[in-house]
Design a protein around this motif. Sequence first.
Motif, PDB file in Angstrom:
ATOM      1  N   UNK A  62      41.201  45.055  36.260  1.00 50.09           N
ATOM      2  CA  UNK A  62      41.264  44.856  37.705  1.00 50.09           C
ATOM      3  C   UNK A  62      40.347  43.705  38.135  1.00 50.09           C
ATOM      4  N   UNK A  63      39.202  43.589  37.469  1.00 52.91           N
ATOM      5  CA  UNK A  63      38.282  42.496  37.782  1.00 52.91           C
ATOM      6  C   UNK A  63      38.941  41.145  37.482  1.00 52.91           C
ATOM      7  N   UNK A  64      39.559  41.055  36.323  1.00 53.21           N
ATOM      8  CA  UNK A  64      40.244  39.811  35.959  1.00 53.21           C
ATOM      9  C   UNK A  64      41.401  39.522  36.919  1.00 53.21           C
ATOM     10  N   UNK A  65      42.127  40.577  37.306  1.00 51.47           N
ATOM     11  CA  UNK A  65      43.243  40.405  38.236  1.00 51.47           C
ATOM     12  C   UNK A  65      42.738  39.955  39.606  1.00 51.47           C
ATOM     13  N   UNK A  66      41.645  40.557  40.062  1.00 48.51           N
ATOM     14  CA  UNK A  66      41.079  40.184  41.356  1.00 48.51           C
ATOM     15  C   UNK A  66      40.632  38.727  41.374  1.00 48.51           C
ATOM     16  N   UNK A  67      40.007  38.282  40.303  1.00 49.46           N
ATOM     17  CA  UNK A  67      39.566  36.889  40.228  1.00 49.46           C
ATOM     18  C   UNK A  67      40.757  35.937  40.200  1.00 49.46           C
ATOM     19  N   UNK A  68      41.801  36.331  39.489  1.00 50.63           N
ATOM     20  CA  UNK A  68      42.995  35.478  39.426  1.00 50.63           C
ATOM     21  C   UNK A  68      43.648  35.384  40.800  1.00 50.63           C
ATOM     22  N   UNK A  69      43.790  36.524  41.490  1.00 45.65           N
ATOM     23  CA  UNK A  69      44.402  36.526  42.811  1.00 45.65           C
ATOM     24  C   UNK A  69      43.576  35.713  43.806  1.00 45.65           C
TER      25      UNK A  69
END
Length: 236
Positions: A62-69
Motif C-alpha cells: 500500500x505504501x508503494x501504491x500510495x507513492x506511485x499514485x
Amino acid sequence: MGIKDVVATGTVMVGGIVPVGDEWMISGKPMAYSAEDADAVLAGVRDLQLKSPDLVFRNPDKLAQGRRLQAEQRASFIDLFGSDLIVVPGDEVKERMLAFYQHAYERAGSKGGPWTRPDLPDFPFTADEQVAIIFDEEDGLGFYRDFDLAQEVFAEPALVIRQQYREVVTAYLRGEDVTPVPLRRLAAQDPGKAGEVFRRLLKKKDFSWERDGEALLRKHKPDWFASPRLPRVIPI
C-alpha cells in the motif's frame, strides 16, 4: 486446509494482521460477515483510512501504491498548471482543485470523480487572500495562506519589520500545521535574502540560511522530521 477452503467467496473478515519477516499473519480472532453485510461493515473503513493513514501504510504494498499514485497526481498537476506551485485568490482554490481532480482522473482513464459531486465543501479561504497550492514531490499537496506577502518579504527582506509580513513568516516557521515546504521554496529563490529575513526576524546577526536554515526548520518542526513522509494519497 487454507482460509479459502472455509470462508465463502464474498465474505468480509475484520481482524488484525501483523508482519512476520516478509510475511503477514492473522493476529487475534477475526470476525466474518456475509457478502450481504459488506456495505454496512465497510462503511467506516474509508474514514478510518483518512484519520490513520499510518495504519494503511504499514502494508509495504500500500505504501508503494500510495507513492506511485501521488507521483502520478503530481505529474497531472504539473501537466495542467505548468508548475508544481501556483498562487491563486482564495475564492478560486476550489475551482482550480476541481479542475485538477478532473484532469488527474481523466488522465488515469476515469470519467467520474469528485468534481461531479454538488455537496463538496468550500475551501476555508477568502477572496482577499492569496493561496499557494504546492504539489511537492516529497510532501504532496499543500495549501499556504498569504503566500504573496511571503514572496514580497523574501524579495525585499527589509519588509519583515512590518507586522503583516513578520506575522506571515512567523506563522510559516512556527505553525504546527505548516510544513517546511513553503519556507524551503521561498528561500531557494535567493538564500542570501532568506538569511537576511531571518537575521532581522530572529535578531541573529550571523544567521545564514545556507548554513543554519535546515537546523532552524528542524527546531520548529520536529514532528515533520521525525519519520519519513507518508503519501497524502491513500489507496482505497
